[in-house]
Scaffold this motif. Structure first.
Motif, PDB file in Angstrom:
ATOM      1  N   ASP A 224       0.805  -1.225   0.000  1.00  0.00           N
ATOM      2  CA  ASP A 224       0.000   0.000   0.000  1.00  0.00           C
ATOM      3  C   ASP A 224       0.834   1.268   0.000  1.00  0.00           C
ATOM      4  OD1 ASP A 224      -2.318  -1.394  -0.130  1.00  0.00           O
ATOM      5  OD2 ASP A 224      -2.802  -1.235   2.006  1.00  0.00           O
ATOM      6  N   GLU A 225       1.843   1.326   0.856  1.00  0.00           N
ATOM      7  CA  GLU A 225       2.638   2.542   0.991  1.00  0.00           C
ATOM      8  C   GLU A 225       3.380   2.878  -0.299  1.00  0.00           C
ATOM      9  OE1 GLU A 225       2.714   4.852   3.423  1.00  0.00           O
ATOM     10  OE2 GLU A 225       1.017   3.679   4.156  1.00  0.00           O
ATOM     11  N   LEU A 226       3.893   1.850  -0.955  1.00  0.00           N
ATOM     12  CA  LEU A 226       4.618   2.080  -2.196  1.00  0.00           C
ATOM     13  C   LEU A 226       3.668   2.517  -3.302  1.00  0.00           C
ATOM     14  CD1 LEU A 226       7.468   2.019  -3.316  1.00  0.00           C
ATOM     15  CD2 LEU A 226       7.138  -0.381  -3.948  1.00  0.00           C
ATOM     16  N   ARG A 227       2.479   1.932  -3.329  1.00  0.00           N
ATOM     17  CA  ARG A 227       1.487   2.350  -4.316  1.00  0.00           C
ATOM     18  C   ARG A 227       1.103   3.812  -4.111  1.00  0.00           C
ATOM     19  NH1 ARG A 227      -3.232   0.455  -3.989  1.00  0.00           N
ATOM     20  NH2 ARG A 227      -3.072  -0.996  -2.257  1.00  0.00           N
ATOM     21  N   LYS A 228       0.883   4.181  -2.862  1.00  0.00           N
ATOM     22  CA  LYS A 228       0.515   5.574  -2.553  1.00  0.00           C
ATOM     23  C   LYS A 228       1.636   6.531  -2.953  1.00  0.00           C
ATOM     24  CE  LYS A 228      -2.561   4.399   1.275  1.00  0.00           C
ATOM     25  NZ  LYS A 228      -2.730   4.409   2.756  1.00  0.00           N
ATOM     26  N   TYR A 229       2.859   6.092  -2.748  1.00  0.00           N
ATOM     27  CA  TYR A 229       4.008   6.934  -3.107  1.00  0.00           C
ATOM     28  C   TYR A 229       4.004   7.235  -4.597  1.00  0.00           C
ATOM     29  CZ  TYR A 229       8.752   8.137  -4.453  1.00  0.00           C
ATOM     30  OH  TYR A 229       9.845   8.749  -5.013  1.00  0.00           O
ATOM     31  N   TYR A 230       3.834   6.216  -5.427  1.00  0.00           N
ATOM     32  CA  TYR A 230       3.890   6.442  -6.866  1.00  0.00           C
ATOM     33  C   TYR A 230       2.664   7.186  -7.387  1.00  0.00           C
ATOM     34  CZ  TYR A 230       8.250   4.013  -7.544  1.00  0.00           C
ATOM     35  OH  TYR A 230       9.573   3.687  -7.515  1.00  0.00           O
ATOM     36  N   LEU A 231       1.529   6.988  -6.759  1.00  0.00           N
ATOM     37  CA  LEU A 231       0.354   7.754  -7.153  1.00  0.00           C
ATOM     38  C   LEU A 231       0.528   9.233  -6.812  1.00  0.00           C
ATOM     39  CD1 LEU A 231      -2.493   5.291  -6.109  1.00  0.00           C
ATOM     40  CD2 LEU A 231      -1.863   5.949  -8.443  1.00  0.00           C
ATOM     41  N   SER A 232       1.127   9.523  -5.669  1.00  0.00           N
ATOM     42  CA  SER A 232       1.388  10.911  -5.290  1.00  0.00           C
ATOM     43  C   SER A 232       2.485  11.502  -6.174  1.00  0.00           C
ATOM     44  CB  SER A 232       1.803  11.004  -3.816  1.00  0.00           C
ATOM     45  OG  SER A 232       3.041  10.349  -3.592  1.00  0.00           O
ATOM     46  N   TYR A 233       3.445  10.661  -6.568  1.00  0.00           N
ATOM     47  CA  TYR A 233       4.532  11.064  -7.464  1.00  0.00           C
ATOM     48  C   TYR A 233       3.947  11.552  -8.779  1.00  0.00           C
ATOM     49  CZ  TYR A 233       9.278  10.505  -9.465  1.00  0.00           C
ATOM     50  OH  TYR A 233      10.507  10.701 -10.033  1.00  0.00           O
ATOM     51  N   ARG A 234       2.941  10.850  -9.266  1.00  0.00           N
ATOM     52  CA  ARG A 234       2.286  11.240 -10.501  1.00  0.00           C
ATOM     53  C   ARG A 234       1.526  12.543 -10.320  1.00  0.00           C
ATOM     54  NH1 ARG A 234      -2.651  11.100 -12.686  1.00  0.00           N
ATOM     55  NH2 ARG A 234      -2.824  10.883 -14.962  1.00  0.00           N
ATOM     56  N   GLN A 235       0.877  12.704  -9.167  1.00  0.00           N
ATOM     57  CA  GLN A 235       0.103  13.908  -8.913  1.00  0.00           C
ATOM     58  C   GLN A 235       1.001  15.135  -8.912  1.00  0.00           C
ATOM     59  OE1 GLN A 235      -3.182  13.975  -8.892  1.00  0.00           O
ATOM     60  NE2 GLN A 235      -3.120  16.198  -8.738  1.00  0.00           N
ATOM     61  N   ILE A 236       2.177  14.986  -8.306  1.00  0.00           N
ATOM     62  CA  ILE A 236       3.137  16.092  -8.289  1.00  0.00           C
ATOM     63  C   ILE A 236       3.576  16.415  -9.710  1.00  0.00           C
ATOM     64  CG2 ILE A 236       5.485  16.750  -7.587  1.00  0.00           C
ATOM     65  CD1 ILE A 236       4.985  15.062  -5.033  1.00  0.00           C
ATOM     66  N   GLY A 237       3.806  15.367 -10.501  1.00  0.00           N
ATOM     67  CA  GLY A 237       4.196  15.562 -11.895  1.00  0.00           C
ATOM     68  C   GLY A 237       3.134  16.312 -12.676  1.00  0.00           C
ATOM     69  N   LYS A 238       1.854  16.005 -12.432  1.00  0.00           N
ATOM     70  CA  LYS A 238       0.764  16.694 -13.115  1.00  0.00           C
ATOM     71  C   LYS A 238       0.727  18.163 -12.733  1.00  0.00           C
ATOM     72  CE  LYS A 238      -3.334  15.155 -13.649  1.00  0.00           C
ATOM     73  NZ  LYS A 238      -4.684  14.644 -13.352  1.00  0.00           N
ATOM     74  N   GLN A 239       0.981  18.452 -11.437  1.00  0.00           N
ATOM     75  CA  GLN A 239       0.978  19.834 -10.979  1.00  0.00           C
ATOM     76  C   GLN A 239       2.114  20.637 -11.612  1.00  0.00           C
ATOM     77  OE1 GLN A 239       1.154  19.317  -6.743  1.00  0.00           O
ATOM     78  NE2 GLN A 239      -0.993  18.720  -6.564  1.00  0.00           N
ATOM     79  N   VAL A 240       3.285  19.993 -11.698  1.00  0.00           N
ATOM     80  CA  VAL A 240       4.443  20.654 -12.315  1.00  0.00           C
ATOM     81  C   VAL A 240       4.161  20.941 -13.785  1.00  0.00           C
ATOM     82  CG1 VAL A 240       6.851  20.339 -13.015  1.00  0.00           C
ATOM     83  CG2 VAL A 240       6.130  19.715 -10.706  1.00  0.00           C
ATOM     84  N   GLU A 241       3.584  19.953 -14.493  1.00  0.00           N
ATOM     85  CA  GLU A 241       3.269  20.122 -15.901  1.00  0.00           C
ATOM     86  C   GLU A 241       2.223  21.209 -16.095  1.00  0.00           C
ATOM     87  OE1 GLU A 241       3.274  19.319 -20.085  1.00  0.00           O
ATOM     88  OE2 GLU A 241       4.690  19.149 -18.430  1.00  0.00           O
ATOM     89  N   GLY A 242       1.227  21.252 -15.196  1.00  0.00           N
ATOM     90  CA  GLY A 242       0.206  22.283 -15.281  1.00  0.00           C
ATOM     91  C   GLY A 242       0.798  23.669 -15.104  1.00  0.00           C
ATOM     92  N   THR A 243       1.728  23.796 -14.183  1.00  0.00           N
ATOM     93  CA  THR A 243       2.393  25.079 -13.957  1.00  0.00           C
ATOM     94  C   THR A 243       3.215  25.491 -15.177  1.00  0.00           C
ATOM     95  OG1 THR A 243       2.523  24.627 -11.590  1.00  0.00           O
ATOM     96  CG2 THR A 243       3.996  26.319 -12.459  1.00  0.00           C
ATOM     97  N   ARG A 244       3.898  24.519 -15.793  1.00  0.00           N
ATOM     98  CA  ARG A 244       4.710  24.803 -16.978  1.00  0.00           C
ATOM     99  C   ARG A 244       3.840  25.323 -18.120  1.00  0.00           C
ATOM    100  NH1 ARG A 244       5.685  22.880 -21.710  1.00  0.00           N
ATOM    101  NH2 ARG A 244       4.323  21.071 -21.444  1.00  0.00           N
TER     102      ARG A 244
END
Length: 254
Positions: A224-244
């Protein structure tokens, strides 16, 4: 031994209730990927049972089944074909491969691809250095060719050969169709079952931009913890891309 004989046996095993369920499950409504497909409500085990009775069906009769409007007929044709390929010599295997590739327009739903591609295309390419065929399929405009390319690599994965799976999954990171996200995610998960470090390396490089479905499929077996990590990793990536993108739009208006 004819396509019509096989079709009649399948029809006799059909169920209107199951046919309606299959039509919904395989997305046959207008605008969906399986639009226009028709079902008789024959189960997969029943279809396989019929296929097993016709191991020597000629390709000319197989083609009639594969071109049939009924989904179960096409599935039966492909099951027969995979059995024939497994037992054939190299000359006949090559004939079956070319027949398969020439008829991918009729291998037109994900279950038809998944039951056949790795057993024919994957097996043919397994011990060959030249796998350019995979990339020709991947670059096709036909969705089913693209899925065949990815699912065919299951044979390689089972032999601890991951390079083509990783390369194709990288190619399809920006693909728009959910069926390709699922296909790549499934194959990546299979890679992870055999070598988790290889999958983690791929995720560390691409998780931030992976389609959500592809990512979720690939990490399905993680704790579970590793899955949550990668899902949050993707969310951060989406936010960065949105800002760009936002910054680019502001810059263009200046």
């Amino acid at each position: 031994m004819s396509a019509l004989e096989i079709k009649n046996k399948l029809i006799a095993l059909g169920s209107p209730e199951r046919a309606n369920h299959s039509a919904y499950f395989f997305k046959t409504a207008e605008g969906e990927y399986g639009y226009g497909d028709k079902f008789i409500g024959c189960t997969v085990p029943e279809t396989r049972s019929v296929a097993n009775k016709y191991p020597d069906l000629p390709l000319s009769e197989n083609k009639k089944l594969l071109e049939d409007e009924l989904h179960e007929c096409r599935l039966c044709a492909l099951v027969i074909l995979t059995h024939q390929f497994k037992k054939a010599n190299e000359i006949v295997k090559y004939e079956i491969l070319n027949y398969y590739l020439a008829n991918t327009i009729h291998i037109n739903n994900w279950d038809l691809v998944d039951v056949s591609s790795y057993k024919i295309v994957g097996e043919w390419l397994k011990n060959r250095e030249d796998r350019s065929l995979l990339y020709q399929l991947a670059e096709s405009e036909l969705l089913w060719d693209q899925r065949i390319a990815v699912i065919s690599t299951l044979t390689f994965i089972r032999n601890n050969d991951f390079n083509d799976t990783l390369e194709l999954s990288e190619m399809f990171l920006t693909h728009q169709h959910d069926l390709m996200h699922k296909a790549c995610g499934w194959m990546l998960r299979e890679v992870g079952k055999r070598d988790e470090a290889v999958l983690l390396h791929f995720l560390n490089k691409h998780a931030a931009i992976m389609p959500r479905t592809m990512l979720r499929y690939s990490i399905e077996k993680f704790p579970d913890e590793l899955r949550k990590y990668y899902l949050s990793y993707r969310q951060i990536g989406k936010q960065v891309e949105g800002t760009r993108i936002q910054n680019e739009q502001v810059f263009r208006t200046k």
